[in-house]
Write a protein that holds these residues in place. Structure first.
Motif, PDB file in Angstrom:
ATOM      1  N   ARG A  11       0.836  -1.216   0.000  1.00 14.23           N
ATOM      2  CA  ARG A  11       0.000   0.000   0.000  1.00 14.23           C
ATOM      3  C   ARG A  11       0.864   1.257   0.000  1.00 14.23           C
ATOM      4  O   ARG A  11       0.425   2.319  -0.440  1.00 14.23           O
ATOM      5  CB  ARG A  11      -0.947  -0.008   1.205  1.00 14.23           C
ATOM      6  CG  ARG A  11      -2.054  -1.043   1.108  1.00 14.23           C
ATOM      7  CD  ARG A  11      -3.206  -0.749   2.052  1.00 14.23           C
ATOM      8  NE  ARG A  11      -2.832  -0.807   3.449  1.00 14.23           N
ATOM      9  CZ  ARG A  11      -2.712  -1.931   4.156  1.00 14.23           C
ATOM     10  NH1 ARG A  11      -2.932  -3.096   3.574  1.00 14.23           N
ATOM     11  NH2 ARG A  11      -2.386  -1.893   5.430  1.00 14.23           N
ATOM     12  N   TYR A  12       2.069   1.130   0.512  1.00 14.40           N
ATOM     13  CA  TYR A  12       2.960   2.296   0.546  1.00 14.40           C
ATOM     14  C   TYR A  12       3.291   2.773  -0.865  1.00 14.40           C
ATOM     15  O   TYR A  12       3.568   3.946  -1.081  1.00 14.40           O
ATOM     16  CB  TYR A  12       4.242   1.938   1.316  1.00 14.40           C
ATOM     17  CG  TYR A  12       5.168   3.117   1.498  1.00 14.40           C
ATOM     18  CD1 TYR A  12       4.929   4.041   2.522  1.00 14.40           C
ATOM     19  CD2 TYR A  12       6.242   3.339   0.639  1.00 14.40           C
ATOM     20  CE1 TYR A  12       5.742   5.148   2.682  1.00 14.40           C
ATOM     21  CE2 TYR A  12       7.058   4.441   0.791  1.00 14.40           C
ATOM     22  CZ  TYR A  12       6.814   5.336   1.811  1.00 14.40           C
ATOM     23  OH  TYR A  12       7.624   6.439   1.958  1.00 14.40           O
ATOM     24  N   PHE A  29      -1.305  14.847   9.482  1.00  9.30           N
ATOM     25  CA  PHE A  29      -1.866  13.557   9.904  1.00  9.30           C
ATOM     26  C   PHE A  29      -1.621  12.472   8.851  1.00  9.30           C
ATOM     27  O   PHE A  29      -1.078  11.402   9.151  1.00  9.30           O
ATOM     28  CB  PHE A  29      -3.367  13.717  10.177  1.00  9.30           C
ATOM     29  CG  PHE A  29      -4.092  12.413  10.347  1.00  9.30           C
ATOM     30  CD1 PHE A  29      -3.855  11.599  11.448  1.00  9.30           C
ATOM     31  CD2 PHE A  29      -5.002  11.979   9.390  1.00  9.30           C
ATOM     32  CE1 PHE A  29      -4.513  10.392  11.604  1.00  9.30           C
ATOM     33  CE2 PHE A  29      -5.663  10.769   9.539  1.00  9.30           C
ATOM     34  CZ  PHE A  29      -5.415   9.975  10.645  1.00  9.30           C
ATOM     35  N   PHE A  30      -1.979  12.777   7.605  1.00 13.31           N
ATOM     36  CA  PHE A  30      -1.803  11.763   6.558  1.00 13.31           C
ATOM     37  C   PHE A  30      -0.317  11.498   6.292  1.00 13.31           C
ATOM     38  O   PHE A  30       0.068  10.386   5.953  1.00 13.31           O
ATOM     39  CB  PHE A  30      -2.538  12.173   5.279  1.00 13.31           C
ATOM     40  CG  PHE A  30      -4.034  12.051   5.400  1.00 13.31           C
ATOM     41  CD1 PHE A  30      -4.619  10.806   5.617  1.00 13.31           C
ATOM     42  CD2 PHE A  30      -4.861  13.158   5.313  1.00 13.31           C
ATOM     43  CE1 PHE A  30      -5.999  10.678   5.741  1.00 13.31           C
ATOM     44  CE2 PHE A  30      -6.243  13.039   5.437  1.00 13.31           C
ATOM     45  CZ  PHE A  30      -6.810  11.796   5.659  1.00 13.31           C
ATOM     46  N   LEU A  76       0.881   9.031   8.784  1.00 12.24           N
ATOM     47  CA  LEU A  76       0.394   7.681   8.482  1.00 12.24           C
ATOM     48  C   LEU A  76       1.250   6.971   7.448  1.00 12.24           C
ATOM     49  O   LEU A  76       1.377   5.753   7.465  1.00 12.24           O
ATOM     50  CB  LEU A  76      -1.058   7.721   7.984  1.00 12.24           C
ATOM     51  CG  LEU A  76      -2.152   8.049   9.003  1.00 12.24           C
ATOM     52  CD1 LEU A  76      -3.522   7.828   8.385  1.00 12.24           C
ATOM     53  CD2 LEU A  76      -2.029   7.201  10.263  1.00 12.24           C
ATOM     54  N   VAL A  77       1.845   7.746   6.534  1.00 14.90           N
ATOM     55  CA  VAL A  77       2.694   7.100   5.529  1.00 14.90           C
ATOM     56  C   VAL A  77       4.149   7.072   5.976  1.00 14.90           C
ATOM     57  O   VAL A  77       5.048   6.769   5.186  1.00 14.90           O
ATOM     58  CB  VAL A  77       2.564   7.772   4.137  1.00 14.90           C
ATOM     59  CG1 VAL A  77       1.204   7.521   3.554  1.00 14.90           C
ATOM     60  CG2 VAL A  77       2.867   9.259   4.202  1.00 14.90           C
TER      61      VAL A  77
END
Lengths: 257, 487
Positions: free
Chosen positions: A85-86, A109-110, A113-114
């Motif tokens: 997914r990365y 925030f996003f 997450l990555v």
């Protein structure tokens, strides 16, 4: 008619007989295609053709699909592997941002997450705020933004880690011409920078302007695949625009999801 | 379109939307029906099932163990307003002093609020009572009580008086009453002039005795002829010639006043046992209400916060989260952590305010308070996330939360102390299986009985709350997989 891609090119992503069913309804039916490295790939189809389902399979949102996928020559199972997914940046059709956070807070925030941290995160956020044209209003809550501003933020939220493959599910739906143009320019900039894009939309002229190749989906299958000129020739009218090709291949009757 | 047509069209549109979310509709209709059923059921037991007085738990230690003492205990057991628990001891040779120490310990450790010890030389009783041979029993009884349990204490006063009168006969009361007045300096002619009024009191007491006697037929049959005669004598004397039953004069004295006077005449030796550290002004009802509302409101707040999971789904952000290179369970854990933080904040503010407002010594044992609160927040938070995981929409979750929380609150004793109820075994087991019951027990052990977190009763309560946490977490994960991760 079902089109199967010749799998001999240098593909970043390859799909082989990918199918997905919602209970008894088969939404994606034996789709095989390859996405070349660095190309902008348009995915067109009427409502209910299976575009969003196919994008969801690639993004790892759906896991019970059959067939196989390869990314850069390696087996690709994004629903099960976070590392797969990365590789992907996903921009969903709906506004998947938090209205009670500011644009900067959303991107921070996003970005976390990555896996971005520290200076890398701050730089990425600043770059993407700039790309979205929201630097001046980065501290304002997203709920105070116009629809176009929210769309731009929605787009850049998926770009923070410079993914190899960007999945864009109707990113320009419901925005004014200026914002649409801005988003479109962003995408062109990304394509020119070497990113690979898969782009679904109902705006034919966007696909015609942006995409190197186009697949037209109909009833869960790829019914045509190639550059615009190739598609026009395939229907026996080399002068046909994309809309004419589309209507020729998918029919003129109304579609319900 | 006219004003009314527009209004009715809008109402019709909303009705169709309401009707089509079948689960939410069913829950909306089910909530009031279930609440009426549960509360009707619970409250039926709250007052002994007959609209009478609640039943009070009385622990009895019979250190005397004679036929008289056993007979007295049997009489206590037949009383409608008592739940008699025999506090057994390992050795039947327990001395009165040891029994008394045990009684005090039972109260200090929160295992009992009233303990009656029976044994000779257990108490020193005022002169006028011991002078009469029939009152000899009084010197065998001594009551250890938790003074904060006012409601139970009032009920127990009535019951103990009732039982003692049954044992001793109402004639004692008339005599004791006259002795009391005489000792206080009243002349005999004045005593004679209020004889009818005293008879009124005697009749009230006798009514208690008669009502209780109906539940004790074997004993009634064995009553001596002398007792029957004496009861009859009092009956003849009790109604003054100028007073009719049910008249205004008949009700001129409240039962509390009657009790106070009679308790002075025939006192029961009583000692207040207050757990060290408890502030005396706190009543059990106050502590019960504070604990009950705390537990219930925490559940409401945390289930409401658990809805952020549904909001993520409804707004579409969940799709983006699931496409990120993170585990889906991280999303679930993230929601739990958020709910946990909200719980900590709510509890902290509530406790600080509660201490400022009522000064009930909330922070006397801070580690125990923290451990109990964290345990409850964890269990309630997991419950909130479970509700979000099981629901298909925010509306469903809200209806389900209202339904379940109110039921849990009622069954757990948040609204009414379960100790005052005599529940059938099934309902008792259901109540004891709720998270709210154990949360209430935990807080009451801590705040009322002043027990530390490592005491047996607090540890038991904590253990059951962790069981709830684990069960809710497992269910939340299961339904999260079913409802959010399939596809």
């Amino acid at each position: 008619m079902t089109v199967h891609e010749d799998m001999t090119d240098d593909y970043l992503l390859e799909l082989e007989n990918v199918s997905y069913s919602y209970r008894t309804r088969r939404a994606v039916n034996e789709v095989s295609l390859g996405i070349r490295r660095g190309e902008a790939f348009g995915l067109l189809g009427p409502n209910g053709a299976g575009k969003t389902t196919l994008i969801s399979c690639i993004a790892g949102l759906l896991q019970n699909w059959s067939g196989s996928m390869e990314f850069d020559g390696q087996p690709f199972t994004p629903a099960h592997k976070a590392s797969d997914r990365y590789q992907i940046g996903f921009v969903p059709q709906e506004l998947a941002i938090y209205p009670n956070l500011s644009a900067e807070e959303n991107l921070l925030f996003f970005g976390r997450l990555v896996g971005l941290r520290g200076e890398k995160l701050r730089k990425s956020v600043a770059d993407n705020l700039d790309l979205a044209g929201l630097t001046e209003r980065r501290h304002d809550l997203v709920r105070t933004y116009s629809g176009g501003m929210q769309r731009r933020l929605n787009l850049t939220s998926g770009l923070l880690h410079s993914p190899s493959l960007l999945l864009l599910d109707e990113p320009t739906v419901g925005v004014d011409p200026q914002s649409r143009n801005h988003i479109f320019e962003c995408l062109r900039h990304m394509r020119d920078a070497g990113h690979t894009l898969i782009y679904t939309t109902h705006y034919m002229e966007e696909v015609q302007r942006l995409c190197d190749r186009i697949a037209i989906m109909h009833q869960g299958q790829i019914v045509a695949l190639g550059a615009h000129s190739e598609l026009a020739i395939s229907i026996g009218n080399p002068q046909a625009n994309l809309e004419e090709v589309f209507l020729h291949l998918t029919g003129r009757s109304l579609r319900d999801e | 379109m006219s004003f009314l047509t527009a209004a009715f069209s809008l109402a019709g549109k909303d009705w169709r939307g309401f009707y089509r979310d079948r689960t939410a509709l069913t829950l909306s209709l089910l909530v009031p029906i279930t609440m009426v059923t549960v509360f009707g059921w619970i409250m039926a037991y709250a007052f002994g099932g007959s609209g009478g007085m609640p039943r009070v738990e009385l622990h009895v230690i019979d250190a005397e163990n004679t036929s008289d003492s056993r007979r007295f205990v049997e009489r206590l057991k037949t009383n409608d307003m008592l739940k008699v628990r025999i506090a057994t001891h390992e050795e039947h040779t327990e001395t009165v002093a040891v029994a008394w120490d045990r009684a005090k310990r039972l109260i200090q450790e929160g295992d009992a609020h009233h303990v009656l010890v029976i044994g000779k030389e257990v108490a020193t009783v005022p002169k006028q009572a011991t002078e009469d041979s029939m009152a000899e029993w009084l010197s065998h009884l001594r009551l250890a009580r938790d003074p904060g349990r006012e409601m139970e204490d009032r009920i127990l006063q009535v019951v103990m008086l009732q039982v003692r009168v049954q044992e001793q006969g109402p004639g004692l009361l008339m005599q004791g009453f006259e002795n009391l007045l005489s000792d206080s300096g009243m002349r005999q002619e004045n005593i004679d002039s209020i004889h009818g009024w005293m008879a009124n009191i005697s009749r009230t007491v006798e009514t208690f005795a008669q009502e209780s006697d109906q539940n004790f037929p074997s004993d009634k049959a064995s009553r001596s002829q002398d007792d029957e005669r004496q009861a009859g004598l009092v009956k003849e004397n009790q109604v003054p010639s100028n007073t009719k039953p049910g008249s205004e004069d008949d009700q001129s004295m409240g039962i509390n006043e009657v009790l106070q006077i009679i308790n002075r005449m025939v006192p029961l030796a009583t000692e207040d046992i207050i757990p060290p550290g408890r502030r005396k002004q706190v009543t059990y009802q106050q502590a019960q209400s504070v604990c009950g509302m705390t537990v219930m409101m925490l559940l409401f707040a945390l289930t409401s916060c658990g809805n952020v999971l549904l909001q993520e789904r409804e707004s579409g952000t969940l799709r983006r989260l699931f496409s990120q290179p993170i585990s889906r369970y991280a999303v679930l854990l993230g929601k739990f952590i958020f709910v946990f933080w909200v719980g900590i904040l709510q509890m902290s503010i509530l406790f600080i305010y509660g201490e400022w407002m009522f000064s009930i010594g909330l922070f006397r044992d801070l580690p125990s308070l923290i451990i109990q609160s964290i345990t409850l927040i964890a269990a309630a938070g997991a419950f909130g996330v479970f509700l979000a995981a099981i629901s298909r929409s925010s509306r469903q979750a809200e209806s389900l939360a209202t339904l379940l929380i109110l039921i849990l609150a009622a069954l757990g004793g948040c609204w009414f102390p379960l100790q005052l109820m005599t529940l059938p075994p099934v309902l008792d087991a259901i109540c004891r299986s709720t998270m709210t019951y154990w949360a209430m027990t935990g807080y009451q052990s801590l705040l009322w009985n002043q027990l530390p977190w490592y005491s047996t009763s607090t540890l038991t309560a904590l253990g059951w709350q962790w069981v709830w946490f684990l069960a809710m977490t497992a269910l939340a994960i299961y339904f999260f997989r079913q409802n959010y991760c399939r596809g």
